[in-house]
Write a protein that holds these residues in place. Structure first.
Motif, short mmCIF file in Angstrom:
data_model
loop_
_atom_site.label_atom_id
_atom_site.label_comp_id
_atom_site.label_asym_id
_atom_site.label_seq_id
_atom_site.Cartn_x
_atom_site.Cartn_y
_atom_site.Cartn_z
N TRP A 190 0.62 -1.14 0.09
CA TRP A 190 0.23 0.11 0.17
C TRP A 190 0.90 1.05 -0.14
O TRP A 190 1.97 1.19 0.14
N SER A 213 1.22 5.67 0.84
CA SER A 213 0.43 6.72 1.51
C SER A 213 1.24 8.09 1.21
O SER A 213 2.42 7.98 0.59
N ASN A 234 -15.27 -0.37 -0.74
CA ASN A 234 -14.49 0.73 -0.24
C ASN A 234 -13.24 0.46 0.22
O ASN A 234 -13.05 -0.64 1.15
N THR A 265 -10.68 1.78 1.95
CA THR A 265 -10.52 2.09 3.31
C THR A 265 -11.03 1.09 4.41
O THR A 265 -10.46 0.52 5.24
N PHE A 266 -12.21 0.79 4.15
CA PHE A 266 -13.02 -0.20 4.94
C PHE A 266 -12.39 -1.44 4.67
O PHE A 266 -12.09 -2.44 5.84
N ARG A 267 -12.02 -1.98 3.37
CA ARG A 267 -11.25 -3.36 3.30
C ARG A 267 -10.08 -3.33 4.10
O ARG A 267 -9.99 -4.51 4.82
N GLN A 268 -9.20 -2.26 4.00
CA GLN A 268 -8.01 -2.32 4.45
C GLN A 268 -8.03 -2.28 6.16
O GLN A 268 -7.45 -3.23 7.06
N PHE A 269 -9.25 -1.76 6.82
CA PHE A 269 -9.45 -1.76 8.21
C PHE A 269 -9.95 -3.17 8.62
O PHE A 269 -9.29 -3.48 9.76
N MET A 270 -10.77 -3.88 7.76
CA MET A 270 -11.43 -5.09 8.10
C MET A 270 -10.35 -6.18 8.15
O MET A 270 -9.86 -7.19 8.94
N SER A 322 -6.85 -5.29 8.54
CA SER A 322 -6.11 -5.30 9.62
C SER A 322 -6.58 -5.94 11.14
O SER A 322 -5.96 -6.65 12.01
N GLN A 323 -8.12 -5.66 11.34
CA GLN A 323 -8.67 -6.46 12.35
C GLN A 323 -8.66 -7.84 12.33
O GLN A 323 -8.40 -8.48 13.42
N ARG A 343 -5.25 -9.23 13.39
CA ARG A 343 -5.06 -9.36 14.77
C ARG A 343 -5.77 -10.42 15.39
O ARG A 343 -5.31 -10.91 16.48
#
Length: 268
Positions: free
Chosen positions: A218, A220, A252, A254-259, A261-262, A265
Protein backbone atom coordinates in the motif's frame (compact mmCIF):
# COMPACT_ATOMS: atom_id res chain seq x y z
CA UNK A 1 -1.15 -12.89 -15.73
CA UNK A 2 2.13 -14.71 -15.07
CA UNK A 3 3.24 -14.20 -18.67
CA UNK A 4 2.33 -10.51 -18.43
CA UNK A 5 4.30 -10.10 -15.21
CA UNK A 6 7.33 -11.73 -16.81
CA UNK A 7 6.99 -9.55 -19.93
CA UNK A 8 6.88 -6.42 -17.81
CA UNK A 9 9.92 -7.61 -15.88
CA UNK A 10 11.82 -8.12 -19.14
CA UNK A 11 10.74 -4.66 -20.29
CA UNK A 12 12.06 -3.28 -16.99
CA UNK A 13 15.40 -4.94 -17.67
CA UNK A 14 15.45 -3.44 -21.17
CA UNK A 15 14.83 0.00 -19.73
CA UNK A 16 17.85 -0.44 -17.46
CA UNK A 17 20.25 -1.22 -20.32
CA UNK A 18 22.10 2.09 -20.01
CA UNK A 19 22.64 1.54 -16.28
CA UNK A 20 23.94 -1.98 -16.89
CA UNK A 21 26.30 -0.73 -19.62
CA UNK A 22 27.56 1.96 -17.25
CA UNK A 23 28.19 -0.59 -14.49
CA UNK A 24 30.07 -2.86 -16.90
CA UNK A 25 32.11 0.08 -18.16
CA UNK A 26 34.00 0.70 -14.93
CA UNK A 27 35.33 -2.84 -14.32
CA UNK A 28 36.09 -3.21 -18.04
CA UNK A 29 38.13 -0.01 -17.89
CA UNK A 30 40.06 -1.41 -14.90
CA UNK A 31 40.78 -4.70 -16.67
CA UNK A 32 41.79 -2.98 -19.92
CA UNK A 33 43.90 -0.36 -18.14
CA UNK A 34 45.89 -2.80 -16.05
CA UNK A 35 46.23 -5.13 -19.04
CA UNK A 36 47.75 -2.35 -21.13
CA UNK A 37 50.06 -1.35 -18.28
CA UNK A 38 51.30 -4.92 -17.89
CA UNK A 39 52.25 -5.03 -21.56
CA UNK A 40 54.39 -1.92 -21.13
CA UNK A 41 56.25 -2.94 -17.97
CA UNK A 42 59.69 -4.50 -18.34
CA UNK A 43 59.70 -8.15 -17.17
CA UNK A 44 62.40 -7.56 -14.51
CA UNK A 45 60.11 -5.04 -12.78
CA UNK A 46 57.24 -7.50 -12.40
CA UNK A 47 57.68 -8.40 -8.73
CA UNK A 48 55.51 -10.94 -6.96
CA UNK A 49 53.92 -8.22 -4.84
CA UNK A 50 53.07 -6.12 -7.91
CA UNK A 51 51.56 -9.08 -9.78
CA UNK A 52 49.48 -10.07 -6.72
CA UNK A 53 48.26 -6.49 -6.31
CA UNK A 54 47.23 -6.18 -9.96
CA UNK A 55 45.71 -9.68 -9.90
CA UNK A 56 43.55 -8.77 -6.91
CA UNK A 57 42.24 -5.66 -8.70
CA UNK A 58 41.51 -7.61 -11.88
CA UNK A 59 39.75 -10.35 -9.89
CA UNK A 60 37.66 -7.76 -8.04
CA UNK A 61 36.58 -6.18 -11.34
CA UNK A 62 35.72 -9.61 -12.79
CA UNK A 63 33.66 -10.51 -9.69
CA UNK A 64 31.75 -7.24 -10.03
CA UNK A 65 30.87 -8.08 -13.63
CA UNK A 66 29.93 -11.62 -12.67
CA UNK A 67 27.61 -10.34 -9.94
CA UNK A 68 25.93 -8.06 -12.48
CA UNK A 69 25.34 -10.97 -14.87
CA UNK A 70 23.90 -13.09 -12.04
CA UNK A 71 21.67 -10.22 -10.99
CA UNK A 72 20.28 -9.78 -14.50
CA UNK A 73 19.81 -13.55 -14.96
CA UNK A 74 17.96 -13.86 -11.66
CA UNK A 75 15.78 -10.90 -12.57
CA UNK A 76 14.82 -12.53 -15.89
CA UNK A 77 14.15 -15.96 -14.40
CA UNK A 78 10.56 -17.22 -14.44
CA UNK A 79 10.52 -18.52 -10.87
CA UNK A 80 6.75 -18.67 -10.63
CA UNK A 81 6.22 -21.97 -8.80
CA UNK A 82 5.46 -22.05 -5.08
CA UNK A 83 8.35 -24.47 -4.55
CA UNK A 84 10.76 -21.85 -5.96
CA UNK A 85 10.22 -19.67 -2.91
CA UNK A 86 13.27 -19.42 -0.68
CA UNK A 87 14.58 -17.50 2.32
CA UNK A 88 15.80 -14.21 0.88
CA UNK A 89 17.37 -11.10 2.37
CA UNK A 90 15.22 -8.12 1.36
CA UNK A 91 18.09 -5.68 1.78
CA UNK A 92 20.23 -7.70 -0.64
CA UNK A 93 17.42 -7.42 -3.19
CA UNK A 94 17.33 -3.68 -2.53
CA UNK A 95 21.09 -3.37 -3.06
CA UNK A 96 20.89 -5.39 -6.30
CA UNK A 97 18.08 -3.11 -7.50
CA UNK A 98 20.10 -0.01 -6.70
CA UNK A 99 22.95 -1.30 -8.88
CA UNK A 100 20.54 -1.68 -11.79
CA UNK A 101 19.00 1.79 -11.28
CA UNK A 102 22.25 3.57 -10.38
CA UNK A 103 22.57 5.58 -13.60
CA UNK A 104 18.91 6.60 -13.59
CA UNK A 105 19.21 7.81 -10.00
CA UNK A 106 22.40 9.71 -10.81
CA UNK A 107 20.75 11.45 -13.78
CA UNK A 108 17.79 12.42 -11.58
CA UNK A 109 20.22 13.57 -8.85
CA UNK A 110 18.54 11.30 -6.30
CA UNK A 111 20.43 9.90 -3.31
CA UNK A 112 19.40 6.66 -1.59
CA UNK A 113 19.69 5.93 2.12
CA UNK A 114 19.30 2.26 3.12
CA UNK A 115 18.81 2.21 6.89
CA UNK A 116 18.50 -1.53 7.58
CA UNK A 117 20.85 -4.49 7.32
CA UNK A 118 19.43 -8.03 7.13
CA UNK A 119 15.73 -8.90 6.84
CA UNK A 120 14.88 -12.38 5.58
CA UNK A 121 11.53 -13.39 4.14
CA UNK A 122 10.36 -16.34 2.07
CA UNK A 123 9.69 -15.22 -1.48
CA UNK A 124 10.34 -15.55 -5.19
CA UNK A 125 13.38 -13.21 -5.38
CA UNK A 126 13.01 -12.00 -8.97
CA UNK A 127 9.37 -11.06 -8.42
CA UNK A 128 10.09 -9.06 -5.27
CA UNK A 129 13.03 -7.38 -6.99
CA UNK A 130 10.62 -6.44 -9.78
CA UNK A 131 8.47 -4.61 -7.20
CA UNK A 132 11.47 -2.83 -5.66
CA UNK A 133 12.75 -1.78 -9.10
CA UNK A 134 9.33 -0.47 -10.06
CA UNK A 135 8.94 1.63 -6.92
CA UNK A 136 12.49 3.05 -7.07
CA UNK A 137 12.17 3.81 -10.78
CA UNK A 138 8.80 5.52 -10.26
CA UNK A 139 10.29 7.56 -7.42
CA UNK A 140 13.12 8.78 -9.67
CA UNK A 141 10.59 9.67 -12.39
CA UNK A 142 8.47 11.64 -9.92
CA UNK A 143 11.17 14.32 -9.69
CA UNK A 144 10.88 15.17 -13.40
CA UNK A 145 9.90 18.79 -14.04
CA UNK A 146 10.27 19.70 -10.35
CA UNK A 147 12.70 22.07 -8.63
CA UNK A 148 13.03 19.91 -5.50
CA UNK A 149 16.52 19.96 -4.05
CA UNK A 150 18.02 17.28 -1.77
CA UNK A 151 16.17 14.54 -3.61
CA UNK A 152 16.24 11.41 -1.51
CA UNK A 153 14.84 7.89 -1.35
CA UNK A 154 14.90 6.21 2.05
CA UNK A 155 14.57 2.45 2.47
CA UNK A 156 14.22 0.63 5.77
CA UNK A 157 12.63 -2.41 7.41
CA UNK A 158 10.28 -2.45 10.39
CA UNK A 159 8.83 -5.31 12.42
CA UNK A 160 5.08 -5.33 12.27
CA UNK A 161 2.97 -5.48 15.43
CA UNK A 162 1.55 -8.73 14.08
CA UNK A 163 3.74 -11.72 14.90
CA UNK A 164 5.88 -13.01 12.06
CA UNK A 165 5.64 -10.08 9.66
CA UNK A 166 8.12 -7.54 8.27
CA UNK A 167 7.47 -4.23 6.56
CA UNK A 168 9.78 -2.99 3.80
CA UNK A 169 9.37 0.78 3.55
CA UNK A 170 10.43 2.78 0.48
CA UNK A 171 9.93 6.53 0.84
CA UNK A 172 10.75 9.53 -1.31
CA UNK A 173 10.45 13.28 -0.80
CA UNK A 174 9.10 13.93 -4.29
CA UNK A 175 5.78 15.63 -5.10
CA UNK A 176 2.82 14.59 -2.95
CA UNK A 177 0.37 12.28 -4.72
CA UNK A 178 -3.17 13.72 -4.54
CA UNK A 179 -5.74 11.48 -2.77
CA UNK A 180 -7.81 10.93 -5.93
CA UNK A 181 -4.75 9.63 -7.77
CA UNK A 182 -3.41 7.68 -4.78
CA UNK A 183 -6.63 5.67 -4.51
CA UNK A 184 -6.23 4.50 -8.12
CA UNK A 185 -2.50 3.80 -8.48
CA UNK A 186 -2.93 0.01 -8.12
CA UNK A 187 -5.71 -0.15 -10.71
CA UNK A 188 -4.75 -1.77 -14.04
CA UNK A 189 -3.89 0.67 -16.85
CA UNK A 190 -4.02 3.70 -14.55
CA UNK A 191 -1.05 6.01 -15.12
CA UNK A 192 -0.20 9.70 -14.82
CA UNK A 193 2.93 9.39 -16.97
CA UNK A 194 3.24 10.91 -20.41
CA UNK A 195 2.46 8.95 -23.57
CA UNK A 196 4.94 6.08 -24.18
CA UNK A 197 6.35 6.51 -20.66
CA UNK A 198 4.27 3.89 -18.84
CA UNK A 199 1.65 1.16 -19.31
CA UNK A 200 -0.24 1.64 -16.06
CA UNK A 201 0.31 -2.04 -15.25
CA UNK A 202 3.43 -1.88 -13.07
CA UNK A 203 1.84 -1.30 -9.67
CA UNK A 204 -1.12 -3.52 -10.50
CA UNK A 205 1.28 -6.41 -11.16
CA UNK A 206 3.18 -5.51 -7.97
CA UNK A 207 -0.04 -5.82 -5.97
CA UNK A 208 -0.81 -9.23 -7.49
CA UNK A 209 2.72 -10.43 -6.70
CA UNK A 210 2.38 -9.40 -3.05
CA UNK A 211 -1.03 -11.08 -2.78
CA UNK A 212 0.48 -14.29 -4.20
CA UNK A 213 3.11 -14.04 -1.44
CA UNK A 214 0.33 -13.74 1.18
CA UNK A 215 1.45 -10.17 1.74
CA UNK A 216 0.24 -6.67 1.02
CA UNK A 217 1.42 -3.45 -0.60
CA UNK A 218 0.00 0.00 0.00
CA UNK A 219 1.03 3.64 -0.31
CA UNK A 220 0.58 6.88 1.59
CA UNK A 221 1.55 10.39 0.59
CA UNK A 222 1.61 13.66 2.51
CA UNK A 223 3.73 16.79 2.81
CA UNK A 224 5.33 15.76 6.11
CA UNK A 225 6.42 12.16 5.39
CA UNK A 226 6.51 12.24 1.59
CA UNK A 227 5.35 9.26 -0.45
CA UNK A 228 5.84 5.91 1.29
CA UNK A 229 5.29 2.49 -0.25
CA UNK A 230 4.95 -0.33 2.28
CA UNK A 231 5.45 -4.01 1.49
CA UNK A 232 4.27 -6.46 4.14
CA UNK A 233 5.88 -9.94 4.24
CA UNK A 234 5.80 -13.05 6.35
CA UNK A 235 9.14 -13.53 8.12
CA UNK A 236 11.18 -16.49 6.87
CA UNK A 237 11.38 -19.34 9.36
CA UNK A 238 8.50 -18.12 11.55
CA UNK A 239 5.59 -20.53 11.71
CA UNK A 240 2.24 -18.80 11.53
CA UNK A 241 -0.07 -19.76 14.38
CA UNK A 242 -3.25 -19.64 12.35
CA UNK A 243 -3.63 -20.22 8.62
CA UNK A 244 -7.39 -19.77 8.35
CA UNK A 245 -8.41 -17.41 5.56
CA UNK A 246 -11.24 -14.94 5.14
CA UNK A 247 -12.09 -13.17 1.89
CA UNK A 248 -12.98 -9.52 2.52
CA UNK A 249 -15.21 -8.01 -0.17
CA UNK A 250 -16.30 -4.38 -0.19
CA UNK A 251 -16.20 -1.54 -2.72
CA UNK A 252 -14.56 0.83 -0.22
CA UNK A 253 -10.78 0.37 -0.10
CA UNK A 254 -10.36 2.07 3.30
CA UNK A 255 -12.98 -0.20 4.87
CA UNK A 256 -11.35 -3.28 3.30
CA UNK A 257 -7.96 -2.31 4.72
CA UNK A 258 -9.51 -1.75 8.16
CA UNK A 259 -11.25 -5.14 8.14
CA UNK A 260 -8.08 -6.89 6.98
CA UNK A 261 -6.05 -5.33 9.82
CA UNK A 262 -8.67 -6.33 12.39
CA UNK A 263 -8.95 -9.91 11.14
CA UNK A 264 -5.18 -10.30 11.13
CA UNK A 265 -5.12 -9.28 14.77
CA UNK A 266 -7.43 -12.23 15.38
CA UNK A 267 -5.02 -14.63 13.66
CA UNK A 268 -6.65 -14.98 10.25
Amino acid sequence: ERALAHSLRMAEIGGLTSSVAHEFGNPLAIITGYGNNLNKIQPEKLTVEFIQSVGAKLLSAAHRMNDMVKNMRNMARQDMAEEDKKDTDLISLVQDSLVLTKLKLLKANVSVDVQSEVAKVQCLPSQIQQIILNIISNAADSYDDTDIENREIKIWVEENAFEGQLLLMIANNGPVIPPKILSNIFNPFFTTKKMNKGTGLGLSICQNIMQNHRGRIWASSDQEKGTVFTLEFLVAGVEQKNKRSILVVDDNMTFRQFMVSQLRREGF
